[in-house]
Design a protein around this motif. Sequence first.
Motif, PDB file in Angstrom:
ATOM      1  N   ALA A 263      40.097  44.098  43.009  1.00 54.87           N
ATOM      2  CA  ALA A 263      39.651  44.705  41.749  1.00 54.87           C
ATOM      3  C   ALA A 263      40.026  43.862  40.530  1.00 54.87           C
ATOM      4  CB  ALA A 263      40.162  46.141  41.616  1.00 54.87           C
ATOM      5  N   GLY A 265      37.908  40.983  39.756  1.00 52.84           N
ATOM      6  CA  GLY A 265      36.742  40.258  39.254  1.00 52.84           C
ATOM      7  C   GLY A 265      36.009  39.327  40.202  1.00 52.84           C
ATOM      8  N   LYS A 266      36.268  39.367  41.510  1.00 59.97           N
ATOM      9  CA  LYS A 266      35.559  38.447  42.401  1.00 59.97           C
ATOM     10  C   LYS A 266      34.058  38.767  42.481  1.00 59.97           C
ATOM     11  CE  LYS A 266      38.211  39.141  45.910  1.00 59.97           C
ATOM     12  NZ  LYS A 266      39.089  40.045  45.130  1.00 59.97           N
ATOM     13  N   THR A 267      33.716  40.032  42.774  1.00 58.33           N
ATOM     14  CA  THR A 267      32.299  40.373  42.915  1.00 58.33           C
ATOM     15  C   THR A 267      31.550  40.048  41.632  1.00 58.33           C
ATOM     16  OG1 THR A 267      32.831  42.106  44.502  1.00 58.33           O
ATOM     17  CG2 THR A 267      30.686  42.256  43.433  1.00 58.33           C
ATOM     18  N   ASN A 268      32.203  40.320  40.503  1.00 58.74           N
ATOM     19  CA  ASN A 268      31.544  40.051  39.227  1.00 58.74           C
ATOM     20  C   ASN A 268      31.318  38.570  38.993  1.00 58.74           C
ATOM     21  OD1 ASN A 268      31.167  42.518  37.152  1.00 58.74           O
ATOM     22  ND2 ASN A 268      32.722  42.967  38.679  1.00 58.74           N
ATOM     23  N   PRO A 313      33.068  51.506  39.594  1.00 63.72           N
ATOM     24  CA  PRO A 313      33.347  51.678  38.162  1.00 63.72           C
ATOM     25  C   PRO A 313      33.348  50.345  37.417  1.00 63.72           C
ATOM     26  CG  PRO A 313      34.793  53.084  39.431  1.00 63.72           C
ATOM     27  CD  PRO A 313      34.068  52.209  40.420  1.00 63.72           C
ATOM     28  N   ARG A 379      33.270  52.897  45.640  1.00 71.69           N
ATOM     29  CA  ARG A 379      32.684  51.633  46.106  1.00 71.69           C
ATOM     30  C   ARG A 379      31.221  51.802  46.486  1.00 71.69           C
ATOM     31  NH1 ARG A 379      36.187  46.759  46.673  1.00 71.69           N
ATOM     32  NH2 ARG A 379      38.183  47.559  45.959  1.00 71.69           N
ATOM     33  N   ASN A 507      32.114  34.144  31.227  1.00 70.94           N
ATOM     34  CA  ASN A 507      33.030  33.350  32.068  1.00 70.94           C
ATOM     35  C   ASN A 507      32.380  32.024  32.471  1.00 70.94           C
ATOM     36  OD1 ASN A 507      34.999  35.330  31.887  1.00 70.94           O
ATOM     37  ND2 ASN A 507      34.313  36.395  33.743  1.00 70.94           N
TER      38      ASN A 507
HETATM   39  P1  GTP Z   1      37.799  43.743  45.456  1.00 65.93           P
HETATM   40  O1  GTP Z   1      36.467  44.136  45.999  1.00 65.93           O
HETATM   41  O2  GTP Z   1      38.769  44.876  45.429  1.00 65.93           O
HETATM   42  O3  GTP Z   1      38.382  42.552  46.142  1.00 65.93           O
HETATM   43  O4  GTP Z   1      37.603  43.438  43.870  1.00 65.93           O
HETATM   44  P2  GTP Z   1      36.947  42.219  43.072  1.00 65.93           P
HETATM   45  O5  GTP Z   1      37.945  41.137  42.896  1.00 65.93           O
HETATM   46  O6  GTP Z   1      35.643  41.852  43.668  1.00 65.93           O
HETATM   47  O7  GTP Z   1      36.734  42.859  41.618  1.00 65.93           O
HETATM   48  P3  GTP Z   1      35.367  43.267  40.869  1.00 65.93           P
HETATM   49  O8  GTP Z   1      34.499  42.073  40.550  1.00 65.93           O
HETATM   50  O9  GTP Z   1      34.735  44.374  41.598  1.00 65.93           O
HETATM   51  O10 GTP Z   1      35.944  43.795  39.486  1.00 65.93           O
HETATM   52  C1  GTP Z   1      36.858  44.869  39.402  1.00 65.93           C
HETATM   53  C2  GTP Z   1      36.840  45.473  38.021  1.00 65.93           C
HETATM   54  O11 GTP Z   1      37.131  44.469  37.039  1.00 65.93           O
HETATM   55  C3  GTP Z   1      35.475  46.048  37.660  1.00 65.93           C
HETATM   56  O12 GTP Z   1      35.658  47.277  37.010  1.00 65.93           O
HETATM   57  C4  GTP Z   1      34.890  45.035  36.715  1.00 65.93           C
HETATM   58  O13 GTP Z   1      34.008  45.602  35.778  1.00 65.93           O
HETATM   59  C5  GTP Z   1      36.132  44.421  36.052  1.00 65.93           C
HETATM   60  N1  GTP Z   1      35.881  43.007  35.672  1.00 65.93           N
HETATM   61  C6  GTP Z   1      35.342  42.036  36.444  1.00 65.93           C
HETATM   62  N2  GTP Z   1      35.204  40.874  35.766  1.00 65.93           N
HETATM   63  C7  GTP Z   1      35.655  41.103  34.519  1.00 65.93           C
HETATM   64  C8  GTP Z   1      35.777  40.301  33.340  1.00 65.93           C
HETATM   65  O14 GTP Z   1      35.420  39.117  33.293  1.00 65.93           O
HETATM   66  N3  GTP Z   1      36.326  40.910  32.240  1.00 65.93           N
HETATM   67  C9  GTP Z   1      36.736  42.222  32.256  1.00 65.93           C
HETATM   68  N4  GTP Z   1      37.257  42.729  31.146  1.00 65.93           N
HETATM   69  N5  GTP Z   1      36.633  43.012  33.352  1.00 65.93           N
HETATM   70  C10 GTP Z   1      36.098  42.464  34.464  1.00 65.93           C
END
Ligand code: GTP
Length: 595
Positions: A263, A265-268, A313, A379, A507
Amino acid sequence: MNVTVNNAKLNSWIKEVSALCQPEDIYICDGSKEEYDRLMGIMLANGSALPLANRPNSFHFRSDPSDVARVEDRTYISTTSQDDAGPTNNWMTPDELKNIMKGFYKGCMKGRVMYVIPFSMGPIGSPISKIGIEISDSPYVVVNMHIMTRMSPRVLELLGSDGDFIPCLHSIGAPLQEGQKDVKWPCAPIEDKYISHFPEENLIWSYGSGYGGNALLGKKCLALRIASAIARREGWMAEHMLILRLTNPEGKQYHIAAAFPSACGKTNLAMMQPSIPGWKCECVGDDIAWMKIGPDGRLYAINPENGFFGVAPGTSYETNPMAMDSIKENSIFTNCAITDAGEVWWEGMDGEPPVHAIDWKEKDWTLASTTDAAHPNARFTAPASQCPVICDDWEKPEGVPIDIFIFGGRRSTVVPLVSEALSWDHGVFLGSTAASETTAANIGSVGNLRRDPFAMKPFCGYNMGDYFQHWLDMGDKLADKAPKMFYVNWFRKDSDGKFLWPGFSDNSRILKWMCERVDGTAAAVETPIGILPQEDGLDTDGLDLSSDDMKELLRVDTDAWRQELPDIEKHFAIFGDRLPERLRVQLQEFKNRLG
Ligand code: GTP
Ligand code: SPV
Ligand code: MN
């Protein structure tokens, strides 16, 4: 049993497990659409699945409120010697742990169907892929595994009569007695949950939870914990990393692998659409990378997964349009809110919040409510092939060549937007000391700063001191073909608690600087913590950011870094003599640079 199984090891394992767990029936899965529809039909009929109004073939589930995320406190690496699991893992001997778990497994599938799920992590038949068989008593797990892995009769064909696989045993831990009515999300109480790994025999036993990484055993359990132990033995890497391809306006490609904790930021980042003109980003994977050195001496990465199990979320057309397009159909949602129009909703979705919804706990929710409508770890499960920017080469068996490694985490203070490692060893030092504020992806407190080396603290299947050494060894092998290493923090806050950096598509500006560093064209300044962009060194064209904020984002606060030292020392001390000497040297050099 619906079909006969030819593989000897699988046959005897099915017999052994069914004798222990005593299911009502045994069903061998084939991964077909017909199977998916039939199981979903059963779950619609019993009320655990809810169809969504505007997304074809998509369904919502609500979990038990006690079963909403991974359970790190209940996760074990079970090796003969505790030293082999190391100080960052919960440990018991295999005998002790198996004895306890056998007690729980006895009769645990009474009144339920035992599903046998043949799956491949990585394209079926590819030399880098691994075959797993999950036995589970949860139809929810089966339909999720349909999306997250390659599930097909071809897997059993490939196994033949004597092929080997990784056995993954899963039970939700909720047997049904004669006449007992089932609940919508059966599971065991938290203290009875066990997520166990036996890396010495490539075996996974999970009990008591139906959620995410606790239950979809191909993901964290196989592709990270067991695979990381195999990778170390065999000289490759299994990492908690997204993989993306970035193409610059001249058409040059760069491949980036980034490790951020759950959570963070990887998926993003994996499917980010650059805000800078002419740059293109394509997604190869959003959570796990398996990397091997190729014939040309470079490091090649594949994504072993087949889908995304993404945080809902915060996902919106504003922040992550490619994820929003990936989940338009054929998707599963868990622990979201349901609007009066019969659609999913979560905090941070585009547009106005609904006036009324049924929240993830199935209670009325209105704008006046003070609780979240969706669980913060709600999720979506969606096929990777539905992502509009999935890379053409995402299933290429040889993978994509990595140019850049990024480490990072969620830090509201101290850590600047970006820095570049001074050397491979320094990069390993940055990865090994990475710290991040905890999130809702694990059951436990949220927002506490903890060391999460390489975002692998919850996922390393062996002693993390040895894991650091493995990173150093890989660097030695890669030598001048090693990826450049960077550290980022999108989450630094101002004094009002607001994020300083816009993040998401912006980013790309940071990734652009990294590519230019790879090409040797971007200017930079050396600081005690690493190499940073000059104050005007980032492409900020069209960005609405004050120069004071930019200064703050790139500020290296040496006093604050000095204050981090005791915690870094404490963190390193837990590894004792398994901490590589070269990291001790890095720490000393860091201290010297801080003065
Ligand atoms: P896992 O699936 O648990 O491994 O998570 P992940 O690393 O893929 O994280 P994901 O990209 O789902 O982001 C988790 C949360 O962080 C989300 O609510 C996003 O909206 C937030 N987020 C992601 N990238 C950014 C960013 O660049 N800036 C901010 N402020 N929030 C971010
Ligand atoms: C994570 O927590 O890093 C995830 C979600 O990717 S889960 O699959 O539940 O582990
Ligand atoms: Mn993850």
